[in-house]
Motif scaffolding. Structure first.
Motif, short mmCIF file in Angstrom:
data_model
loop_
_atom_site.label_atom_id
_atom_site.label_comp_id
_atom_site.label_asym_id
_atom_site.label_seq_id
_atom_site.Cartn_x
_atom_site.Cartn_y
_atom_site.Cartn_z
N ILE A 182 -10.74 -11.49 30.10
CA ILE A 182 -9.52 -11.17 29.52
C ILE A 182 -8.57 -10.19 30.45
N LEU A 183 -8.79 -9.95 32.00
CA LEU A 183 -8.30 -9.98 33.20
C LEU A 183 -6.91 -10.86 33.44
N MET A 223 -14.79 -9.05 31.28
CA MET A 223 -13.86 -8.12 30.93
C MET A 223 -12.79 -9.53 32.16
N ALA A 259 -7.59 -8.96 22.07
CA ALA A 259 -7.95 -8.06 22.05
C ALA A 259 -8.54 -7.34 21.23
#
Length: 412
Positions: free
Chosen positions: A86-87, A83, A110
């Motif tokens: 992704i951030l 995560m 996503a």
């Protein structure tokens, strides 16, 4: 004379079972077979199959409780590191020169992750063997189709380069799915059938020779063999090599280029590609921290930001686009995932290590970082391994002699 009570028939449960069977048939059989002849088969069919699984679970509620499963996932170091990747990718939109294209690709990423999570949460807590046996059936059928296409030509199939043709994508999917198929058959003590499936997939790759898939299968086979004989060593090697290469990727051109020049000459295409990579590292060392932003490694080639002969591998693209933050977070997520894979079911560990090694090899040889069909193939492999892990709740049947003793004891 009293009659035996009739079992209660619930049409809703029957409908759920049918939907689940159709979903698994689509995921395990239809996708691998059609991927050999259609370039976007996995991208179109896999989401439909997952939606069917979600609907089935919504009807009969056979999935695991959402709160404990979600809590366990949120406590996973690998998931949290993923995560973070992704951030950081989302934050990199602030400095990428290709904002619209990067935003679209991030949305695709996503969507694939969301679909994978939906499939993960909707899988039954206990998988039926009849559904899981569809996996080796689908891999076998897909391998036979690939052999026929390799022997008699695929001129009528949607074209593309060797790696990006329909058959090339299908063979890449085969090189990944063969390992969960083999792991499932070995867990049911069907070693001969597992060997036959592996040999059939190897024959399919040889019939349509392509370096990417053959090398990936070979590396996976080595990881499988080492882990079968020394599980702890195989897991440590797979985790250490894959995560280590990703973490130390900027140093690779400085090490590999002299070796490549000595073996193949300084003007070999691979050596020139390493030279371009080395130039990128030395001319912009500060950008190794933040990266150049999402989607710049691919599109930057066409506007002069990236040399045209720069590598097209995940090792280069991670560092070029996401810098040290994204690359090291991805390396940690990979390391933690490999160490955790199959820990609860040791019989699946060799297959899991082989799948990790094969997927990492494909990514290193030249599949784009966020190509949708490749992300879908990885998501399918993850869901398949989760499914076969939940099919291990009963790995052996009681022996006849034991049943006889229990029966005689009860009668006495």
């Amino acid at each position: 004379m009293p009659r035996a009570p009739q079992p209660i028939v619930d049409p809703a449960l029957d409908a759920a079972a049918l939907l689940r069977r159709v979903g698994f048939f689509g995921l395990f059989v239809v996708v691998p077979v059609t991927a050999q002849v259609a370039r976007r088969a996995s991208v179109i069919i896999a989401p439909i199959a997952v939606v069917l699984l979600v609907i089935a679970s919504a009807i009969d509620g056979r999935q695991r409780a959402l709160r404990p499963a979600g809590t366990r996932l949120l406590r996973s170091a690998a998931f949290l590191a993923g995560m973070l990747v992704i951030l950081w990718s989302a934050l990199s939109l602030a400095w990428t020169p290709f904002l619209s294209a990067a935003a679209e690709r991030l949305a695709n990423l996503a969507a694939v992750i969301g679909l994978t999570l939906l499939g993960y949460f909707s899988l039954p807590d206990r998988m039926r063997s009849a559904n899981l046996y569809l996996l080796p059936l689908g891999v076998t059928a897909a391998a036979l189709v690939a052999i026929v296409l390799g022997l008699f030509g695929d001129s009528l199939i949607q074209g593309g380069s060797d790696d990006d043709s329909a058959l090339g994508r299908g063979l890449t999917l085969l090189a990944l799915l063969v390992w969960p198929a083999v792991a499932w058959l070995r867990s049911r003590r069907r070693d001969r059938e597992a060997l036959a499936v592996a040999l059939l997939v190897a024959g399919a790759l040889v019939a349509s020779p392509n370096v990417t898939q053959i090398v990936a299968l070979a590396v996976g086979a080595v990881a499988f063999a080492v882990t079968s004989f020394r599980p702890r060593l195989g897991t440590l090697l797979t985790a250490g090599v894959t995560a280590g290469l990703l973490a130390a990727a900027p140093l690779l051109p400085f090490v590999a280029r002299p070796i490549g020049s000595a073996l193949f000459g300084p003007l070999a295409p691979g050596v020139l590609s390493l030279k371009s990579w080395q130039k990128v590292v030395t001319t912009e060392p500060v950008r190794l921290i933040t990266g150049h932003g999402f989607e710049t490694a691919l599109r930057g080639r066409f506007v002069g930001l990236v040399p045209m002969n720069a590598p097209t591998t995940a090792l280069f693209e991670f560092w070029y686009e996401l810098g040290v933050v994204g690359a090291l977070a991805a390396a940690f997520a990979l390391y933690a995932s490999v160490r955790r894979a199959g820990r609860d079911v040791p019989v699946l560990v060799p297959g899991a290590m082989a799948a990790f090694a094969s997927a990492f090899t494909v990514a290193c040889i030249g599949v784009g970082l966020t190509v949708v069909w490749w992300l879908t193939a990885l998501a399918m492999t993850v869901l398949v391994f989760v499914a076969i892990e939940r099919g291990q709740f009963r790995t052996s049947r009681p022996k006849v002699s034991r049943l006889r003793r229990i029966h005689e004891g009860g009668a006495g």
